[in-house]
Design an enzyme around this catalytic site. Sequence first.
Site, PDB file in Angstrom:
ATOM      1  N   TRP A 130       0.806  -1.217   0.000  1.00  0.00           N
ATOM      2  CA  TRP A 130       0.000   0.000   0.000  1.00  0.00           C
ATOM      3  C   TRP A 130       0.846   1.278   0.000  1.00  0.00           C
ATOM      4  O   TRP A 130       0.309   2.365  -0.163  1.00  0.00           O
ATOM      5  CB  TRP A 130      -0.884   0.013   1.263  1.00  0.00           C
ATOM      6  CG  TRP A 130      -0.074  -0.343   2.484  1.00  0.00           C
ATOM      7  CD1 TRP A 130       0.033  -1.587   3.043  1.00  0.00           C
ATOM      8  CD2 TRP A 130       0.809   0.507   3.222  1.00  0.00           C
ATOM      9  NE1 TRP A 130       0.934  -1.559   4.084  1.00  0.00           N
ATOM     10  CE2 TRP A 130       1.427  -0.267   4.219  1.00  0.00           C
ATOM     11  CE3 TRP A 130       1.144   1.862   3.138  1.00  0.00           C
ATOM     12  CZ2 TRP A 130       2.354   0.231   5.117  1.00  0.00           C
ATOM     13  CZ3 TRP A 130       2.079   2.375   4.035  1.00  0.00           C
ATOM     14  CH2 TRP A 130       2.663   1.556   5.011  1.00  0.00           C
ATOM     15  N   SER A 157      -4.899  -4.875   0.889  1.00  0.00           N
ATOM     16  CA  SER A 157      -6.339  -4.799   1.165  1.00  0.00           C
ATOM     17  C   SER A 157      -6.818  -3.402   1.553  1.00  0.00           C
ATOM     18  O   SER A 157      -8.006  -3.129   1.500  1.00  0.00           O
ATOM     19  CB  SER A 157      -6.691  -5.782   2.284  1.00  0.00           C
ATOM     20  OG  SER A 157      -6.512  -7.098   1.808  1.00  0.00           O
ATOM     21  N   GLU A 228      10.729  -7.866  -3.722  1.00  0.00           N
ATOM     22  CA  GLU A 228      11.230  -6.557  -3.260  1.00  0.00           C
ATOM     23  C   GLU A 228      10.747  -6.408  -1.824  1.00  0.00           C
ATOM     24  O   GLU A 228       9.578  -6.120  -1.588  1.00  0.00           O
ATOM     25  CB  GLU A 228      10.636  -5.426  -4.106  1.00  0.00           C
ATOM     26  CG  GLU A 228      10.960  -5.484  -5.575  1.00  0.00           C
ATOM     27  CD  GLU A 228      12.372  -5.045  -5.897  1.00  0.00           C
ATOM     28  OE1 GLU A 228      13.150  -4.762  -4.968  1.00  0.00           O
ATOM     29  OE2 GLU A 228      12.694  -5.015  -7.081  1.00  0.00           O
ATOM     30  N   LEU A 229      11.625  -6.627  -0.866  1.00  0.00           N
ATOM     31  CA  LEU A 229      11.166  -6.696   0.531  1.00  0.00           C
ATOM     32  C   LEU A 229      11.681  -5.502   1.341  1.00  0.00           C
ATOM     33  O   LEU A 229      11.965  -4.450   0.802  1.00  0.00           O
ATOM     34  CB  LEU A 229      11.576  -8.044   1.117  1.00  0.00           C
ATOM     35  CG  LEU A 229      11.136  -9.251   0.249  1.00  0.00           C
ATOM     36  CD1 LEU A 229      11.582 -10.557   0.863  1.00  0.00           C
ATOM     37  CD2 LEU A 229       9.637  -9.254  -0.015  1.00  0.00           C
ATOM     38  N   CYS A 262      10.430   1.653   1.719  1.00  0.00           N
ATOM     39  CA  CYS A 262      11.448   0.606   1.893  1.00  0.00           C
ATOM     40  C   CYS A 262      12.840   1.201   1.800  1.00  0.00           C
ATOM     41  O   CYS A 262      13.749   0.774   2.492  1.00  0.00           O
ATOM     42  CB  CYS A 262      11.256  -0.485   0.852  1.00  0.00           C
ATOM     43  SG  CYS A 262      11.217   0.153  -0.824  1.00  0.00           S
TER      44      CYS A 262
HETATM   45  P1  NAP Z   1       2.818  -6.895   3.574  1.00  0.00           P
HETATM   46  O1  NAP Z   1       1.986  -7.040   4.757  1.00  0.00           O
HETATM   47  O2  NAP Z   1       3.809  -7.934   3.247  1.00  0.00           O
HETATM   48  O3  NAP Z   1       1.817  -6.673   2.355  1.00  0.00           O
HETATM   49  C1  NAP Z   1       2.255  -6.570   1.025  1.00  0.00           C
HETATM   50  C2  NAP Z   1       1.314  -7.353   0.117  1.00  0.00           C
HETATM   51  O4  NAP Z   1       1.458  -8.750   0.388  1.00  0.00           O
HETATM   52  C3  NAP Z   1      -0.162  -7.039   0.350  1.00  0.00           C
HETATM   53  O5  NAP Z   1      -0.827  -7.114  -0.888  1.00  0.00           O
HETATM   54  C4  NAP Z   1      -0.602  -8.173   1.276  1.00  0.00           C
HETATM   55  O6  NAP Z   1      -1.977  -8.423   1.187  1.00  0.00           O
HETATM   56  C5  NAP Z   1       0.204  -9.311   0.713  1.00  0.00           C
HETATM   57  N1  NAP Z   1       0.457 -10.400   1.651  1.00  0.00           N
HETATM   58  C6  NAP Z   1       0.595 -10.343   3.001  1.00  0.00           C
HETATM   59  N2  NAP Z   1       0.857 -11.561   3.500  1.00  0.00           N
HETATM   60  C7  NAP Z   1       0.894 -12.420   2.455  1.00  0.00           C
HETATM   61  C8  NAP Z   1       1.113 -13.817   2.326  1.00  0.00           C
HETATM   62  N3  NAP Z   1       1.377 -14.582   3.377  1.00  0.00           N
HETATM   63  N4  NAP Z   1       1.088 -14.366   1.092  1.00  0.00           N
HETATM   64  C9  NAP Z   1       0.843 -13.601   0.014  1.00  0.00           C
HETATM   65  N5  NAP Z   1       0.611 -12.270   0.058  1.00  0.00           N
HETATM   66  C10 NAP Z   1       0.646 -11.679   1.267  1.00  0.00           C
HETATM   67  O7  NAP Z   1       3.697  -5.583   3.583  1.00  0.00           O
HETATM   68  P2  NAP Z   1       3.278  -4.166   4.112  1.00  0.00           P
HETATM   69  O8  NAP Z   1       3.387  -4.153   5.575  1.00  0.00           O
HETATM   70  O9  NAP Z   1       2.000  -3.760   3.484  1.00  0.00           O
HETATM   71  O10 NAP Z   1       4.433  -3.294   3.444  1.00  0.00           O
HETATM   72  C11 NAP Z   1       5.541  -2.890   4.140  1.00  0.00           C
HETATM   73  C12 NAP Z   1       6.768  -3.687   3.770  1.00  0.00           C
HETATM   74  O11 NAP Z   1       6.985  -3.642   2.352  1.00  0.00           O
HETATM   75  C13 NAP Z   1       7.999  -3.082   4.375  1.00  0.00           C
HETATM   76  O12 NAP Z   1       8.818  -4.085   4.878  1.00  0.00           O
HETATM   77  C14 NAP Z   1       8.669  -2.385   3.202  1.00  0.00           C
HETATM   78  O13 NAP Z   1      10.031  -2.174   3.381  1.00  0.00           O
HETATM   79  C15 NAP Z   1       8.331  -3.299   2.090  1.00  0.00           C
HETATM   80  N6  NAP Z   1       8.456  -2.618   0.794  1.00  0.00           N
HETATM   81  C16 NAP Z   1       9.482  -2.968  -0.033  1.00  0.00           C
HETATM   82  C17 NAP Z   1       9.648  -2.309  -1.228  1.00  0.00           C
HETATM   83  C18 NAP Z   1      10.778  -2.659  -2.166  1.00  0.00           C
HETATM   84  O14 NAP Z   1      10.739  -2.247  -3.317  1.00  0.00           O
HETATM   85  N7  NAP Z   1      11.783  -3.390  -1.728  1.00  0.00           N
HETATM   86  C19 NAP Z   1       8.760  -1.300  -1.598  1.00  0.00           C
HETATM   87  C20 NAP Z   1       7.726  -0.978  -0.729  1.00  0.00           C
HETATM   88  C21 NAP Z   1       7.576  -1.652   0.463  1.00  0.00           C
HETATM   89  P3  NAP Z   1      -2.992  -7.892   2.347  1.00  0.00           P
HETATM   90  O15 NAP Z   1      -2.933  -6.406   2.315  1.00  0.00           O
HETATM   91  O16 NAP Z   1      -4.307  -8.432   1.896  1.00  0.00           O
HETATM   92  O17 NAP Z   1      -2.508  -8.473   3.625  1.00  0.00           O
END
Ligand code: NAP
Length: 455
Positions: A130, A157, A228-229, A262
């Site tokens: 998001w 979501s 990309e984490l 990130c």
């Molecule tokens: P997140 O909870 O991992 O959510 C990201 C996406 O993954 C959402 O669409 C989420 O769906 C989905 N998801 C969650 N759990 C899943 C699972 N077990 N299996 C499959 N899909 C799943 O991450 P966030 O908290 O929203 O984002 C923050 C993180 O993203 C931070 O760690 C940040 O550093 C990282 N990030 C990395 C980059 C990069 O380019 N390296 C860029 C931006 C952000 P739901 O919303 O439905 O749970």
Amino acid sequence: MAIATINPATGETLKTFEPLNDTEIATKLDLADQAFAQYRKTSFAQRAQWLHKAAQILEEEKADFAKIMTLEMGKPYKAAISEVEKCAAVCHYYAEHAAEFLADVEVKTDASHSFVRYQPLGIILAVMPWNFPFWQVFRFAAPALMAGNVGLLKHASNVPQSALAIEAIISRAGFPEGVFQTLLIGAAKVADLIADDRVKAATLTGSEPAGASLAAAAGKHIKKTVLELGGSDPFIVLASADIEVAAATATAARMLNNGQSCIAAKRFIVEEAIADKFEKLLLDKFNALKIGDPMQLDTDLGPLATPDILQDLDQQVQVAQKSGGKVLTGGYPISDRIGNYYPATIITDIPPDAPIAQEEFFGPVALLFRVPNIDAAIKLANAIPFGLGASAWTNNDQERTRLIAEIEAGAVFINGLVKSDPRLPFGGIKRSGYGRELSIQGIQEFVNVKTVWVK
Ligand code: NAP
């Protein structure tokens, strides 16, 4: 997690959505599969025309799209406008360069004619976060569609209206039906999608647990992934640097997207000789930031995207203090206004070996470390499970050479803040993920690199 738009600045639920049921998901998969059979035969010129049109829609309606993002996840409206403009730029970039990036490459061998040809794979699943609701999707979609793939988007979501708006933009731009579809589904449905034979590969931007879960599902079915984490990027300031410029940039680099990026600078590693001066400058700049309604153009720092993120950040700051950290400013959620507001915060003196120093702080919190010299700075910068980006400040040639060579990260920016640019590859090493987006490397992730040998 409900699929809904909840305004982070007010807590108000603006719109909720029913997730797709299994039959609806199956229908969309069928449509994507049928679309690919025809779409793969379209020319680069035709795809480019559609993608330029998508860019035009983004440019013309940026105010509307920016408003959707700000209402869904709280980023300052002026940053949301820039994000839409950047999406238009990445569309133009791949529309202009894809044919050249994916042209046949002649190779001299024992054959009369041998070459490498890049061909699309089919349906690519994109699971997106998001924090940059438009940018994360367009930086996947622009190269994927130009390569002749079709896309399925499972967006976070809490940003369903952004997800639907992007699907509509791509459709209105002229791309055939089914080439890019949004699936309003929860994370629990992702593994089944990956198991489907028609889905050929997947990419996820988000947290480590989500990435690990997607990669495990893909591994089981032998499918390519790009991840990309998270990151906890260092921002190294050595004594030879321009300290004033470094401190101003440090503030921007930490506060980007209300601290939820990130590649935001998260750990500030400063050479002892200039540490007092840098700390004072940073403190003044953090204290001068205007916190408030993200729709207001003079707001520097808006709310965090969800109450959970606020709570997690608060918890981490408390642990940091229990581990020996000293709060210079901020350090607690803002309680006298509704919304998920957390102030700009600086924490010093956390022992570098404390477990909390290894974590990503996803909000406006800077961790400040002092080091005696460049050796200690590089050692501390690398002493982390992540390896996304790094920003390093120096005016000394030898120091610069060492920083470029020795920092373990997917990107090193000298005397500048880490940023993504369509022309440069983007991605991490270590637990920050693998694979690259953007540039020529990005478009070559989801293609069959076919060897052709003719006698
Ligand atoms: P997140 O909870 O991992 O959510 C990201 C996406 O993954 C959402 O669409 C989420 O769906 C989905 N998801 C969650 N759990 C899943 C699972 N077990 N299996 C499959 N899909 C799943 O991450 P966030 O908290 O929203 O984002 C923050 C993180 O993203 C931070 O760690 C940040 O550093 C990282 N990030 C990395 C980059 C990069 O380019 N390296 C860029 C931006 C952000 P739901 O919303 O439905 O749970």
